[in-house]
Design a protein around this motif. Structure first.
Motif, PDB file in Angstrom:
ATOM      1  N   GLN A 169       6.202  -1.376  -3.380  1.00 42.45           N
ATOM      2  CA  GLN A 169       6.929  -0.765  -2.568  1.00 42.45           C
ATOM      3  C   GLN A 169       6.885   0.700  -2.248  1.00 42.45           C
ATOM      4  O   GLN A 169       6.649   1.548  -3.360  1.00 42.45           O
ATOM      5  CB  GLN A 169       8.416  -1.205  -3.141  1.00 42.45           C
ATOM      6  CG  GLN A 169       9.723  -0.339  -2.442  1.00 42.45           C
ATOM      7  CD  GLN A 169      10.894  -0.722  -2.839  1.00 42.45           C
ATOM      8  OE1 GLN A 169      11.409  -1.885  -2.700  1.00 42.45           O
ATOM      9  NE2 GLN A 169      11.686   0.020  -3.682  1.00 42.45           N
ATOM     10  N   ALA A 170       6.784   1.321  -1.201  1.00 42.70           N
ATOM     11  CA  ALA A 170       6.497   2.548  -0.821  1.00 42.70           C
ATOM     12  C   ALA A 170       7.813   3.371  -1.110  1.00 42.70           C
ATOM     13  O   ALA A 170       9.054   3.020  -1.087  1.00 42.70           O
ATOM     14  CB  ALA A 170       6.275   2.932   0.758  1.00 42.70           C
ATOM     15  N   THR A 171       7.840   4.420  -1.960  1.00 38.44           N
ATOM     16  CA  THR A 171       8.901   5.587  -2.398  1.00 38.44           C
ATOM     17  C   THR A 171       9.815   5.799  -0.930  1.00 38.44           C
ATOM     18  O   THR A 171       9.124   6.120  -0.044  1.00 38.44           O
ATOM     19  CB  THR A 171       8.502   6.579  -3.299  1.00 38.44           C
ATOM     20  OG1 THR A 171       7.729   6.052  -4.165  1.00 38.44           O
ATOM     21  CG2 THR A 171       9.673   7.506  -3.461  1.00 38.44           C
ATOM     22  N   TYR A 222       4.927   6.765  -4.814  1.00 39.74           N
ATOM     23  CA  TYR A 222       4.003   5.663  -4.463  1.00 39.74           C
ATOM     24  C   TYR A 222       3.991   5.284  -3.081  1.00 39.74           C
ATOM     25  O   TYR A 222       4.962   5.495  -2.064  1.00 39.74           O
ATOM     26  CB  TYR A 222       4.452   4.084  -4.930  1.00 39.74           C
ATOM     27  CG  TYR A 222       4.488   4.113  -6.636  1.00 39.74           C
ATOM     28  CD1 TYR A 222       3.256   3.595  -7.166  1.00 39.74           C
ATOM     29  CD2 TYR A 222       5.539   4.780  -7.330  1.00 39.74           C
ATOM     30  CE1 TYR A 222       3.172   3.899  -8.560  1.00 39.74           C
ATOM     31  CE2 TYR A 222       5.335   4.659  -8.630  1.00 39.74           C
ATOM     32  CZ  TYR A 222       4.349   4.063  -9.301  1.00 39.74           C
ATOM     33  OH  TYR A 222       4.127   4.182 -10.734  1.00 39.74           O
ATOM     34  N   SER A 224       2.559   2.983   0.580  1.00 42.78           N
ATOM     35  CA  SER A 224       2.597   1.533   0.879  1.00 42.78           C
ATOM     36  C   SER A 224       1.606   0.721   0.149  1.00 42.78           C
ATOM     37  O   SER A 224       1.810  -0.331   0.110  1.00 42.78           O
ATOM     38  CB  SER A 224       2.521   1.448   2.304  1.00 42.78           C
ATOM     39  OG  SER A 224       1.280   1.748   2.987  1.00 42.78           O
ATOM     40  N   GLY A 397       9.988   3.689  -5.692  1.00 42.51           N
ATOM     41  CA  GLY A 397       8.736   2.990  -5.226  1.00 42.51           C
ATOM     42  C   GLY A 397       8.141   2.564  -6.615  1.00 42.51           C
ATOM     43  O   GLY A 397       8.251   2.933  -7.685  1.00 42.51           O
TER      44      GLY A 397
END
Length: 518
Positions: A169-171, A222, A224, A397
């Motif tokens: 999970q992207a931040t 983080y 993607s 993320g």
């Protein structure tokens, strides 16, 4: 003749009573078993012959009712994480036989996942529940919304885990809360843009791009693909005027990881956001500005425009990272930057500076928010006369992970724990309640189904309405009381013997009557 049938009715009724007691004792170790209680009733009496006062003679006994006892059996800890017990009388697990598409309920919570990821009873029926809406959870978290319960999506369905991994999970939000030492002395400032001295001296080509900050805090974010990047927030004191203090801040990542087509490959590579913070004489943060690159020349402050604000009133920046797998630029991701201060108005003040260059040397231009529409969180950046330190950092993320364990909480939420340290809500277990559960029909294999007398099932979540909570890693034992059942067995046995004596006595009387006739 009537006396024989009276005795026979007793034999028939008490034999059923013994059978009921025997069934209770046979299931003393059956998980979730509910004992039955048999009640007796007399049969219709006959008018006594030769009387004129309406006297009646009883004609025997019959089974009045056999009711299921819904008291809770003892709850015993289990080593199996998917074992469950309902912590009270109110509630039944909902299970489904997919072979005949029929739904049952049960108190036996000895569940396990099969190789296909289905949560099943010990006899292979599918446990029912609702899928969790994790998108709603993430949206609530990022908007600072407190959820009263874990949100679900869709109708009741089979609890089935098809993927035992969790995607990266992207931040989308970072929070950096610090205390900035008010005793720090102001260094040499830029004569034209004193509030952005640190930014103007920033050089991505240098081994130390930022060389003049008074404090810095780091947090990992983080992309993607789940690759972690170290974001650093730098702080530098710029002014102390009329009891208030002003600090410049700058959010950065390593220049080599900046894939933005605006700042990448420039001397400002890695800079994601710049701005100022204003503190009161008491060290409380009372205002903030925030700017992100929006023009073609990121080295010019006029290209840094007001950052957009989230629905919760905090600024956000756009981060574009380089892919760790092929070195190309990933898609840009929006990241909210929380310091503890937000605007309840949801927008910048109408008089706030449109670009970083517009602040210039004006102290008043550092008021980005409308001062009457600001809100300080319980944990908020401060400016007390003590050494600078980081109060808290967080971000939402994470990298990809594999499931290592599951557990169930008291609200019936089934959680998965992953190797990346994350816990994710997967399903909410469904429970059923009945108006009259004592008249549920026993279908064997610890299964119960609704009858006309019990009423239809009302399906809802644990700890809502009349339903009790759920204990994870726990099994409910049978509620059979062996001492009481042994007493019932003795009583029924004596009653059976007595009624057999009635039959033999009546038989002897009939034999004597026949002898008299002869």
């Amino acid at each position: 003749m009537s006396s024989i049938w009276t005795g026979v009715s007793g034999l028939l009724s008490y034999s059923q009573g013994i059978a009921t007691t025997g069934n209770n004792l046979a299931n003393v170790n059956t998980v979730g078993f509910k004992s039955a209680r048999m009640l007796f009733a007399d049969t219709m009496s006959a008018m006594a012959g030769g009387t004129s006062d309406g006297s009646q003679i009883g004609t025997g006994v019959q089974v009045g009712s056999t009711a299921m006892q819904t008291s809770v059996g003892s709850l015993n800890e289990s080593s199996n994480a998917t074992d469950m017990a309902i912590d009270g009388e109110h509630g039944y697990f909902v299970v489904k036989d997919t072979a005949n598409d029929k739904t049952y309920c049960t108190r036996a919570g000895d569940f396990n996942f099969d190789k296909g990821g289905d949560l099943l009873t010990s006899t292979g029926l599918n446990v029912q529940g609702w899928a969790v809406d994790n998108d709603a959870i993430l949206a609530a978290k990022r908007s600072n919304t407190i959820l009263s319960q874990v949100p679900t999506t869709g109708d009741v369905t089979d609890i089935k885990i098809t993927d035992f991994t969790i995607d990266p999970q992207a931040t989308g939000t970072i929070e950096v809360v610090t205390n900035l030492d008010s005793q720090v002395t102001t260094g040499t400032l830029d004569s034209t843009d004193p509030y952005f001295t640190m930014f103007k001296s920033y050089d991505a080509n240098s081994d130390t791009p930022v060389a003049d900050s008074d404090y810095s805090a780091t947090v990992k974010i983080y992309d993607s693909e789940g690759t972690g990047h170290t974001a650093t927030v730098y702080y530098s004191k710029t002014n102390d005027e009329s009891g208030k203090e002003y600090w410049e801040y700058m959010v950065t990542v390593p220049p080599s990881e900046d894939g933005s087509d605006v700042t990448g490959d420039t001397t400002k590579a890695g800079v994601l956001m710049i701005g100022t913070m204003t503190f009161s004489a008491q060290g409380v943060m009372e205002n903030q500005t925030a700017f992100t690159p929006g023009g073609t020349d990121p080295t010019s402050l006029s290209s840094w425009t007001q950052a957009s604000l989230t629905s919760s009133g905090v600024p956000e920046f756009s981060a574009t990272f380089m892919s760790a797998s092929n070195g190309t630029s990933l898609s840009a991701q929006s990241v909210a930057f929380k310091t503890g201060l937000s605007t309840t108005g949801g927008s910048w003040s109408a008089t706030s500076a449109a670009t970083a260059a517009d602040i210039g040397t004006s102290t008043a231009a550092n008021a980005g928010y409308d001062s009457s529409a600001t809100s300080n969180a319980v944990s908020c950046t401060t400016n007390y006369a003590t050494s600078s330190y980081t109060q808290a950092t967080s971000q939402d993320g994470y990298a990809a992970g594999e499931m290592t364990a599951t557990n169930v909480d008291e609200d019936g939420v089934l959680w998965g724990t992953f190797t990346n340290g994350q816990s994710k809500a997967l399903y909410v277990v469904a429970l059923a309640s009945f108006v009259n559960p004592t008249d549920l029909r026993r279908d064997g294999n610890n299964l119960l189904s609704a009858t006309t007398e019990s009423g239809k099932a009302t399906v809802a979540r644990a700890n809502t309405g009349v339903l009790d909570g759920i204990s994870g890693s726990t099994l409910e034992s049978s509620n059979v009381d062996m001492a009481s059942e042994m007493v019932n067995l003795i009583v029924n046995q004596r009653a059976f013997q007595a009624n057999s004596k009635v039959v033999t006595t009546a038989e002897d009387m009939m034999a004597k009557a026949l002898e008299i006739k002869k």
